[in-house]
Design a protein around this motif. Structure first.
Motif, PDB file in Angstrom:
ATOM      1  N   LYS A   1       0.835  -1.210   0.000  1.00 42.90           N
ATOM      2  CA  LYS A   1       0.000   0.000   0.000  1.00 42.90           C
ATOM      3  C   LYS A   1       0.866   1.255   0.000  1.00 42.90           C
ATOM      4  CE  LYS A   1      -3.682   2.318   2.607  1.00 42.90           C
ATOM      5  NZ  LYS A   1      -4.582   2.238   3.794  1.00 42.90           N
ATOM      6  N   THR A   2       1.935   1.251   0.795  1.00 42.62           N
ATOM      7  CA  THR A   2       2.812   2.416   0.882  1.00 42.62           C
ATOM      8  C   THR A   2       3.550   2.636  -0.434  1.00 42.62           C
ATOM      9  OG1 THR A   2       3.103   1.936   3.232  1.00 42.62           O
ATOM     10  CG2 THR A   2       4.622   3.518   2.251  1.00 42.62           C
TER      11      THR A   2
ATOM     12  N   GLY B   1       2.457   1.720  -3.330  1.00 40.20           N
ATOM     13  CA  GLY B   1       1.449   2.171  -4.286  1.00 40.20           C
ATOM     14  C   GLY B   1       1.178   3.655  -4.196  1.00 40.20           C
ATOM     15  N   SER B   2       1.424   4.232  -3.010  1.00 37.78           N
ATOM     16  CA  SER B   2       1.232   5.674  -2.835  1.00 37.78           C
ATOM     17  C   SER B   2       2.449   6.464  -3.307  1.00 37.78           C
ATOM     18  CB  SER B   2       0.955   5.995  -1.365  1.00 37.78           C
ATOM     19  OG  SER B   2       2.128   5.836  -0.584  1.00 37.78           O
TER      20      SER B   2
ATOM     21  N   ASP C   1       5.502   6.256  -1.825  1.00 37.65           N
ATOM     22  CA  ASP C   1       6.383   6.562  -0.695  1.00 37.65           C
ATOM     23  C   ASP C   1       7.333   5.387  -0.438  1.00 37.65           C
ATOM     24  OD1 ASP C   1       7.614   7.486   1.566  1.00 37.65           O
ATOM     25  OD2 ASP C   1       5.844   7.350   2.856  1.00 37.65           O
TER      26      ASP C   1
END
Length: 243
Positions: free
Chosen positions: A34-35, A37-38, A40
């Motif tokens: 998820k991180t 994908g952002s 970051d």
């Protein structure tokens, strides 16, 4: 990166290693994905507050193995030309295959190394790492089992060998990933890997010389994240950010 690119729809070179459902490692893996994908990547490598370091590193080790398995599967689908033993490595480097498959803790005492080609070395490493991360002593399967005292020593050998796969791919299999439209994903995957090994000091500076120009460019772009990392040297492949 390749997991985001294919979303589990592409076959890997080796069977995917799944985290136990509901486990800390599964939670860490989902958090990392998820991180990433952002966008970051720096945040994706940091140990979450209050979490256990060995579990965090174990989860990421499995995920990097799966990532490289997917990458090498893409390359093999395009085709890997025959390469002689001693060839197919970064300039100035030759990686040797152990005649046996010792545990990581024994690697530095093992003197039975044999010459191989770059693709053969990748096949050896992927099979070897598969066995290492399947070892319930080295990678405990439940939270009640402690990690062995030599866990970090073993993990550093695993990451060193995984780094060598990236080095071989950049110098000798870049074209196959270009043909598949996957170069940007290679670059993003490698940047994530580099950030992770810098964060936890998992691969020596000497090993990193194999991709020194690419690494130097990453450092220049992200100097504030890793201000103490300064290197120079040479590689052919260009580096461009991916998703």
């Amino acid at each position: 990166m390749f997991r985001l690119m294919f979303g589990g729809k592409k076959e890997t070179f080796k069977p995917v290693k799944h985290h136990a459902p509901g486990s800390k490692r599964e939670q860490y893996s989902n958090f990392t994905l998820k991180t990433l994908g952002s966008g970051d990547i720096t945040g994706a490598v940091k140990l979450p507050p209050g979490e256990e370091l060995n579990e965090w590193i174990a989860a990421n080790t499995v995920d990097f193995y799966n990532e490289l398995s997917l990458m090498w599967g893409i390359i093999c689908d395009v085709g890997v030309p025959p390469v002689e033993a001693g060839e197919g490595f970064p300039p100035g480097f030759q990686y040797l295959r152990s005649a046996s498959t010792p545990t990581a803790a024994m690697l530095f005492k093992n003197n039975t190394n044999t010459s191989c080609s770059g693709p053969e070395y990748i096949d050896f490493v992927m099979s070897w790492v598969d066995k290492e991360i399947s070892d319930g002593v080295l990678f405990p399967r439940n939270a009640s089992t402690p990690f062995p005292k030599n866990f970090m020593q073993c993990v550093r050998v695993i990451y060193t060998r995984l780094f060598r796969i990236f080095a071989i791919v950049y110098y000798h299999h870049y074209a196959q990933l270009e043909e598949s439209g996957a170069v940007s994903h290679l670059n993003t995957s490698f940047k994530h890997f580099i950030f992770f090994i810098w964060e936890y000091d998992l691969v020596s500076e000497t090993e990193q010389e194999a991709l020194a120009d690419i690494i130097k460019e990453i450092k220049l772009r992200h100097a504030t994240a890793f201000p103490n990392r300064v290197r120079t040297a040479s590689a052919n492949a260009s580096f461009s950010e991916g998703v």
